[in-house]
Each structure stands twice: as structure tokens, then as C-alpha cells.
Design a protein around this motif. Sequence first.
Motif, short mmCIF file in Angstrom:
data_model
loop_
_atom_site.label_atom_id
_atom_site.label_comp_id
_atom_site.label_asym_id
_atom_site.label_seq_id
_atom_site.Cartn_x
_atom_site.Cartn_y
_atom_site.Cartn_z
N PHE A 7 1.02 -1.30 0.04
CA PHE A 7 -0.17 -0.08 -0.01
C PHE A 7 1.05 1.33 -0.05
O PHE A 7 1.59 1.31 0.85
N SER A 11 -2.69 5.70 0.52
CA SER A 11 -3.47 4.63 0.83
C SER A 11 -3.53 4.53 2.56
O SER A 11 -4.29 3.93 3.05
N GLU A 203 0.19 -7.36 -5.45
CA GLU A 203 -0.87 -6.31 -5.54
C GLU A 203 -0.16 -5.04 -5.10
O GLU A 203 0.12 -4.88 -3.97
N TRP A 205 -1.30 -1.46 -4.41
CA TRP A 205 -2.38 -0.44 -4.20
C TRP A 205 -1.99 0.98 -4.01
O TRP A 205 -1.25 1.19 -3.15
N ARG A 262 -3.69 -1.43 -8.47
CA ARG A 262 -5.02 -1.22 -7.95
C ARG A 262 -5.33 0.03 -7.31
O ARG A 262 -4.50 0.48 -6.53
N ASN A 263 -6.58 0.57 -7.09
CA ASN A 263 -7.00 1.73 -6.45
C ASN A 263 -7.44 1.45 -5.23
O ASN A 263 -8.89 0.94 -5.31
N THR A 264 -6.85 1.77 -4.06
CA THR A 264 -7.40 1.86 -2.67
C THR A 264 -8.61 2.30 -2.34
O THR A 264 -9.44 1.80 -1.79
N PRO A 267 -11.83 -0.14 -4.80
CA PRO A 267 -11.29 -1.55 -4.62
C PRO A 267 -12.07 -2.68 -5.52
O PRO A 267 -11.54 -3.76 -5.87
#
Length: 436
Positions: A7, A11, A203, A205, A262-264, A267
Amino acid sequence: MVKVVKFGGSSLANANQFKKVAEIVRSDSARRYVVPSAPGKRFGADIKVTDMLYACYDAIGEGANAEEEFRPIVERFDGIISALNLELDLETEYGTIVRNFKARAGRDYAASRGEYLCGIVLAKFLGFHFIDAARGVKFYPNGEFDADLTEASLQVLLDKHGKAVIPGFYGAKPNGEIKTFSRGGSDVTGSLVAKAVRAALYENWTDVPGVLLADPRIVDNPKVIKTLTYRELRELSYMGATVLHESAIFPVRTAKIPINIRNTNTPTLPGTMIVPQTDDNPTLLTGIAGKKGFAVINLEKDEMNNEIGFLRRILTLFEAEGINFEHIPSGIDTLSVIISGDDYKSRPGLIDRITKVARPDRLSVEHDLALVAIVGRGMRERRGTATRVFASLAHAGVNIKMIDQGSSELNIIVGIKNDDFEKAIRAVYDTFALSE
Ligand code: ASP
């Protein structure tokens, strides 16, 4: 199946973001290893914890009161801890850090404390084990990264714990001295952890919806790239797309572990998959990126084509000067070397030295060249890509000064004037992205 989740700072900027992170981690039991950055900006004018730490350490070095300088950092973490209702007291940690700041433990040590403290808070919140990255991420005494020892150390440490938080960005030398990667280096830690635990997926984020087809400062609302290969990402990041830390690709790439950006904050969206290779039917264009400010040194010499060693002499000189060249387009009796404008400016007398080794008949230098890379694994299979690129640039009134198509046929690079840069990117984007 194991997933490693990293993260970024935004995030984890405040308690609310921590809650989103926890929800993401808890919603999939495969998300077992978590790599946090230090808390980032909560709003535009806010300061990242890492920057606060650098400034605090420098101010103490200049004689400022240590406890007072460190207080805003304490407030940032204590604010998160109390908003999350955690039973966690970091007083002893803060005390140690301030003492080490006074003892001048180093700027890397200072910067790393953001990830370190953030990792402790996040581990407590998730109920995961905390592993200090100094125990697993290893550097040689000269400061270079030690990949083999890191992999072995991380494996031993992580195998012991089914679920753990390991802070990003730093590690340690054999004598225990803390060393960080360059800025944004938590991406690298995530990749190393993924490799060490042989994760099925890494992943990453962040606060963007994925890798974008073009720079959003140039193109309005660019599309998100669904899938791209490591090589395409490398081409795009080299040419200026800022998604991941440059060195983050290599550990997962050798282990063939895909990365999912990915976008926190959203999600449920799939983000971008970065994969070793793919059999899908790719769109013609994967992405566009570019950089401004290159210099072109044009050399002309009669019968250059018969002069064996001409290019070698020039490249040997560039090597001795420590200059990296970008491209070397050549003709029968002409050769151009494209280098960064900064390298050119910082080497006074370079032209005289080139003249001495190469004895060209004519030499000229052009400044303010921009390079635009049009990247796409789908180009190789299809006819007419170059035509469409050049036609779109011609329609936009952009004059092309150089063309280079890599031997992998993964990209077409065009050299244009700095002033045409934004126009060129928009023109190519409109031609390919909007029509596919
Ligand atoms: N916190 C560090 C930085 O601001 C590292 C990271 O976020 O990846 O660069």
C-alpha cells in the motif's frame, strides 16, 4: 495461494485510509503479506511523513530542539492510533528514534522510520505479525543491494509467520546500519517479498486506477491499460510513465509473478495487470509516454560507411565521459547521437573532444528534442501502424525529426521538437485509443 499486497503512502495517509486498507486485506485470505509505505499526503498541501522525517533530521543536525522537531511526527502517528482506537503506545519507539536522531544515525535511518512506525501500527490494526525490514532486506557494506542474501533472509523470516506486515523502503547493512532504496522504494520491497514467498500475485495498491494509456496532465481522462507485459511497462516507465519504482519490476519478473496495480479508493475495479506474457488479442496501442529535453549531435563524414571503428571511437568517448546515449540513428555518411540535454550541458568542451576522436567533416548540435514512445505488443502482427502514427502526427502539424523502431517491434519512437510534445501525444492518443 499467497498474495503480497503493498500500500502506497496515500493509501495510509489517515485513519480512514487505514480502514480501507484493512477491509481490502481482510476481504481475501490470500492477502497474507502486507508491505506499507509511510503515511503520505492527506490533502494537496500536506507533507508526506518521509519528507517530515528528512526535514526533522536535518533541523536537529543544525541544532534545533529534537523533541520539538519530532513532535509533528508523533502527532501524525498518535492521531491515527487514537482514531483507530488501538491499544498501542509508541512512546518507547519515539524515544529511541529521537535519541538516534541526536546521535546522527543517518538520513536513511531517519527516512525509514516512517515505514517502520506505519508498519507497527498497521500490524496491530490487522492483527498481523510485525517484521522489521532491517532483518530481511539486506545491503552490502558499500550500500549496494544484496539480492541473494535478501531472498534467503526474507524466506526464513516470512515462512515463520502466516500473516505479517513488513515495512517497505529500507533494509540494513551487515553492521545493522539502515539503508533505504531510492524514493518510492516500498514498491521494490513489495516485489522482493512477493518473490521470497513465491506469491501468486503482487498487488500494488495506490491512488490511481491503474497504468494509464497516456499522461493525464496531457490527455483528459486517459483510459486505463487493462493488461500489459513487463517489457511494455519497462518501455513506458523508461520514457517517463511513473507507475512503479523502476527496480520493482526485476524481482517479480524473474519469478514470473504478475503485478496488479489497484486503487485503494475504488477496490472493486480491476486495475491494471502486468504480466510476463499474454496470449490475449492485444489492442494495437498499449500506451504512450515520452520525455522532453534531449540533445542531438549530428556528425557527417564522407565515406563514413567505409571507416571501420568510427562508431566505436565515438562510443568509447561517451563511455569515458559517463554519458548514456538514447539512440543512434545513422545514414551512409551520417550519424546522430541522442543524449539527454542535461548530460550535454554538464560536459563543456564535449564537441571539441568528439571532433578530436572522430574528425567529422561537419558537426552540428540540435537542442530541445522530445522523444515519444508509442508502445504496443500488438504492433508486430499488424500492418499500417507506423502509417497511422505518422499520419496522425502530420495531421496535427508535428514535424518528425527522427524515427526508431526497436528490433522487438514493441515500440515506435519518434523525435520531435519539445514544443510539439503535448500536441503529438494527444494526436497519437486520439488516433489509437479513441478508435479501438
Ligand atoms: N516513503 C518513501 C517515499 O516517500 C518510500 C515509498 O513511499 O515507497 O519515497
